[in-house]
Design a protein around this motif. Structure first.
Motif, PDB file in Angstrom:
ATOM      1  N   ILE A  52       0.874  -1.169   0.000  1.00 41.50           N
ATOM      2  CA  ILE A  52       0.000   0.000   0.000  1.00 41.50           C
ATOM      3  C   ILE A  52       0.911   1.218   0.000  1.00 41.50           C
ATOM      4  N   TYR A  53       0.664   2.123  -0.929  1.00 41.32           N
ATOM      5  CA  TYR A  53       1.477   3.326  -1.061  1.00 41.32           C
ATOM      6  C   TYR A  53       0.722   4.513  -0.467  1.00 41.32           C
ATOM      7  N   TYR A  54       1.423   5.251   0.400  1.00 41.89           N
ATOM      8  CA  TYR A  54       0.851   6.382   1.091  1.00 41.89           C
ATOM      9  C   TYR A  54       1.555   7.676   0.706  1.00 41.89           C
ATOM     10  N   CYS A  55       0.773   8.696   0.540  1.00 40.20           N
ATOM     11  CA  CYS A  55       1.273  10.049   0.341  1.00 40.20           C
ATOM     12  C   CYS A  55       1.297  10.739   1.707  1.00 40.20           C
ATOM     13  N   ALA A  56       2.327  11.562   1.946  1.00 37.18           N
ATOM     14  CA  ALA A  56       2.433  12.245   3.234  1.00 37.18           C
ATOM     15  C   ALA A  56       2.951  13.664   3.046  1.00 37.18           C
ATOM     16  N   ALA A  57       2.553  14.534   3.958  1.00 36.00           N
ATOM     17  CA  ALA A  57       2.988  15.936   3.943  1.00 36.00           C
ATOM     18  C   ALA A  57       3.587  16.281   5.290  1.00 36.00           C
ATOM     19  N   GLY A  58       4.700  17.012   5.246  1.00 40.49           N
ATOM     20  CA  GLY A  58       5.344  17.423   6.483  1.00 40.49           C
ATOM     21  C   GLY A  58       6.095  18.722   6.316  1.00 40.49           C
ATOM     22  N   SER A  59       6.614  19.216   7.427  1.00 40.92           N
ATOM     23  CA  SER A  59       7.327  20.492   7.412  1.00 40.92           C
ATOM     24  C   SER A  59       8.832  20.335   7.470  1.00 40.92           C
ATOM     25  N   VAL A  60       9.289  19.108   7.623  1.00 31.48           N
ATOM     26  CA  VAL A  60      10.717  18.842   7.808  1.00 31.48           C
ATOM     27  C   VAL A  60      11.243  17.975   6.675  1.00 31.48           C
ATOM     28  N   TRP A  61      12.447  18.258   6.232  1.00 33.32           N
ATOM     29  CA  TRP A  61      13.102  17.461   5.183  1.00 33.32           C
ATOM     30  C   TRP A  61      13.666  16.203   5.850  1.00 33.32           C
ATOM     31  N   THR A  62      12.895  15.141   5.841  1.00 29.23           N
ATOM     32  CA  THR A  62      13.256  13.935   6.566  1.00 29.23           C
ATOM     33  C   THR A  62      12.642  12.704   5.905  1.00 29.23           C
ATOM     34  N   ILE A  63      13.190  11.539   6.229  1.00 28.16           N
ATOM     35  CA  ILE A  63      12.601  10.280   5.761  1.00 28.16           C
ATOM     36  C   ILE A  63      11.907   9.560   6.908  1.00 28.16           C
ATOM     37  N   ASN A  64      11.845  10.237   8.062  1.00 24.75           N
ATOM     38  CA  ASN A  64      11.263   9.639   9.261  1.00 24.75           C
ATOM     39  C   ASN A  64       9.734   9.708   9.211  1.00 24.75           C
ATOM     40  N   VAL A  65       9.105   8.557   9.277  1.00 28.23           N
ATOM     41  CA  VAL A  65       7.644   8.478   9.195  1.00 28.23           C
ATOM     42  C   VAL A  65       6.972   9.386  10.218  1.00 28.23           C
ATOM     43  N   SER A  66       7.511   9.423  11.415  1.00 30.69           N
ATOM     44  CA  SER A  66       6.850  10.147  12.502  1.00 30.69           C
ATOM     45  C   SER A  66       6.881  11.654  12.338  1.00 30.69           C
ATOM     46  N   ASN A  67       7.702  12.171  11.436  1.00 27.13           N
ATOM     47  CA  ASN A  67       7.787  13.611  11.219  1.00 27.13           C
ATOM     48  C   ASN A  67       6.803  14.128  10.175  1.00 27.13           C
ATOM     49  N   TYR A  68       6.039  13.238   9.572  1.00 26.30           N
ATOM     50  CA  TYR A  68       5.044  13.659   8.586  1.00 26.30           C
ATOM     51  C   TYR A  68       3.696  13.779   9.285  1.00 26.30           C
ATOM     52  N   ASN A  69       3.079  14.941   9.122  1.00 28.65           N
ATOM     53  CA  ASN A  69       1.886  15.264   9.894  1.00 28.65           C
ATOM     54  C   ASN A  69       0.587  14.791   9.256  1.00 28.65           C
ATOM     55  N   TYR A  70       0.591  14.719   7.928  1.00 33.46           N
ATOM     56  CA  TYR A  70      -0.646  14.412   7.221  1.00 33.46           C
ATOM     57  C   TYR A  70      -0.434  13.231   6.291  1.00 33.46           C
ATOM     58  N   TRP A  71      -1.439  12.363   6.242  1.00 33.80           N
ATOM     59  CA  TRP A  71      -1.346  11.138   5.457  1.00 33.80           C
ATOM     60  C   TRP A  71      -2.625  10.914   4.658  1.00 33.80           C
ATOM     61  N   GLY A  72      -2.447  10.323   3.482  1.00 31.88           N
ATOM     62  CA  GLY A  72      -3.598   9.877   2.724  1.00 31.88           C
ATOM     63  C   GLY A  72      -4.035   8.499   3.192  1.00 31.88           C
ATOM     64  N   GLN A  73      -5.071   7.991   2.548  1.00 31.50           N
ATOM     65  CA  GLN A  73      -5.635   6.713   2.959  1.00 31.50           C
ATOM     66  C   GLN A  73      -4.897   5.522   2.341  1.00 31.50           C
ATOM     67  N   GLY A  74      -4.060   5.792   1.363  1.00 31.11           N
ATOM     68  CA  GLY A  74      -3.271   4.746   0.727  1.00 31.11           C
ATOM     69  C   GLY A  74      -3.908   4.198  -0.527  1.00 31.11           C
ATOM     70  N   THR A  75      -3.075   3.696  -1.425  1.00 26.85           N
ATOM     71  CA  THR A  75      -3.544   3.054  -2.646  1.00 26.85           C
ATOM     72  C   THR A  75      -2.729   1.782  -2.846  1.00 26.85           C
ATOM     73  N   GLN A  76      -3.418   0.707  -3.189  1.00 24.27           N
ATOM     74  CA  GLN A  76      -2.766  -0.599  -3.309  1.00 24.27           C
ATOM     75  C   GLN A  76      -2.065  -0.733  -4.648  1.00 24.27           C
ATOM     76  N   VAL A  77      -0.819  -1.171  -4.585  1.00 26.26           N
ATOM     77  CA  VAL A  77      -0.057  -1.516  -5.781  1.00 26.26           C
ATOM     78  C   VAL A  77       0.316  -2.987  -5.670  1.00 26.26           C
ATOM     79  N   THR A  78      -0.060  -3.755  -6.681  1.00 27.98           N
ATOM     80  CA  THR A  78       0.257  -5.173  -6.702  1.00 27.98           C
ATOM     81  C   THR A  78       1.004  -5.494  -7.984  1.00 27.98           C
ATOM     82  N   VAL A  79       2.184  -6.076  -7.841  1.00 26.89           N
ATOM     83  CA  VAL A  79       3.007  -6.422  -8.988  1.00 26.89           C
ATOM     84  C   VAL A  79       3.092  -7.937  -9.075  1.00 26.89           C
ATOM     85  N   SER A  80       2.600  -8.479 -10.162  1.00 24.37           N
ATOM     86  CA  SER A  80       2.600  -9.935 -10.336  1.00 24.37           C
ATOM     87  C   SER A  80       3.854 -10.378 -11.085  1.00 24.37           C
ATOM     88  N   SER A  81       4.306 -11.571 -10.776  1.00 26.16           N
ATOM     89  CA  SER A  81       5.522 -12.087 -11.412  1.00 26.16           C
ATOM     90  C   SER A  81       5.207 -12.855 -12.677  1.00 26.16           C
TER      91      SER A  81
END
Length: 122
Positions: free
Chosen positions: A93-122
């Motif tokens: 599930i891929y999530y979009c997030a918005a934050g005020s800090v240039w970081t890769i830390n999940v906890s520093n992002y304040n706003y999140w979308g609901q997510g969208t499923q990506v499925t890759v078949s082999s």
């Protein structure tokens, strides 16, 4: 307050491409660092890509470099994730997030979308 809505997920074969979009509400979109994260089944949420306020700077983990491209259109309040050469291990599930800090830390992002499923078949 920012509300985020992702779209563009789906089922694709390995080697294929998908383009995710994340539409944001509000008039302060350009003030936020935007990022994409993903969470596979039974796994922790992980960083996929981030982009600076203006779009001048981007950053990716090694797993995404050369295959994924993040971009933003501040006039449309939208951020995109172009994913090429997809692999089964990209399934999540891929999530979009918005934050005020240039970081890769999940906890520093304040706003999140609901997510969208990506499925890759082999």
């Amino acid at each position: 307050q920012v509300q985020l809505v992702e779209s563009g997920g789906g089922l694709v074969q390995a080697g294929g491409s998908l383009r995710l979009s994340c539409a944001a509400s509000g008039r302060t979109f350009s003030r936020y660092v935007m990022a994409w994260f993903r969470q596979g089944l039974g796994k922790e949420r992980e960083f996929v890509a981030r982009i600076s306020f203006s779009g001048a700077s981007t950053d990716y983990p090694d797993s995404a470099k050369g295959r994924f491209t993040i971009s933003r259109d501040n006039a449309k309040n939208t951020v995109y994730l172009q994913m090429n050469s997809l692999k089964p291990e990209d399934t999540a599930i891929y999530y979009c997030a918005a934050g005020s800090v240039w970081t890769i830390n999940v906890s520093n992002y304040n706003y999140w979308g609901q997510g969208t499923q990506v499925t890759v078949s082999s």
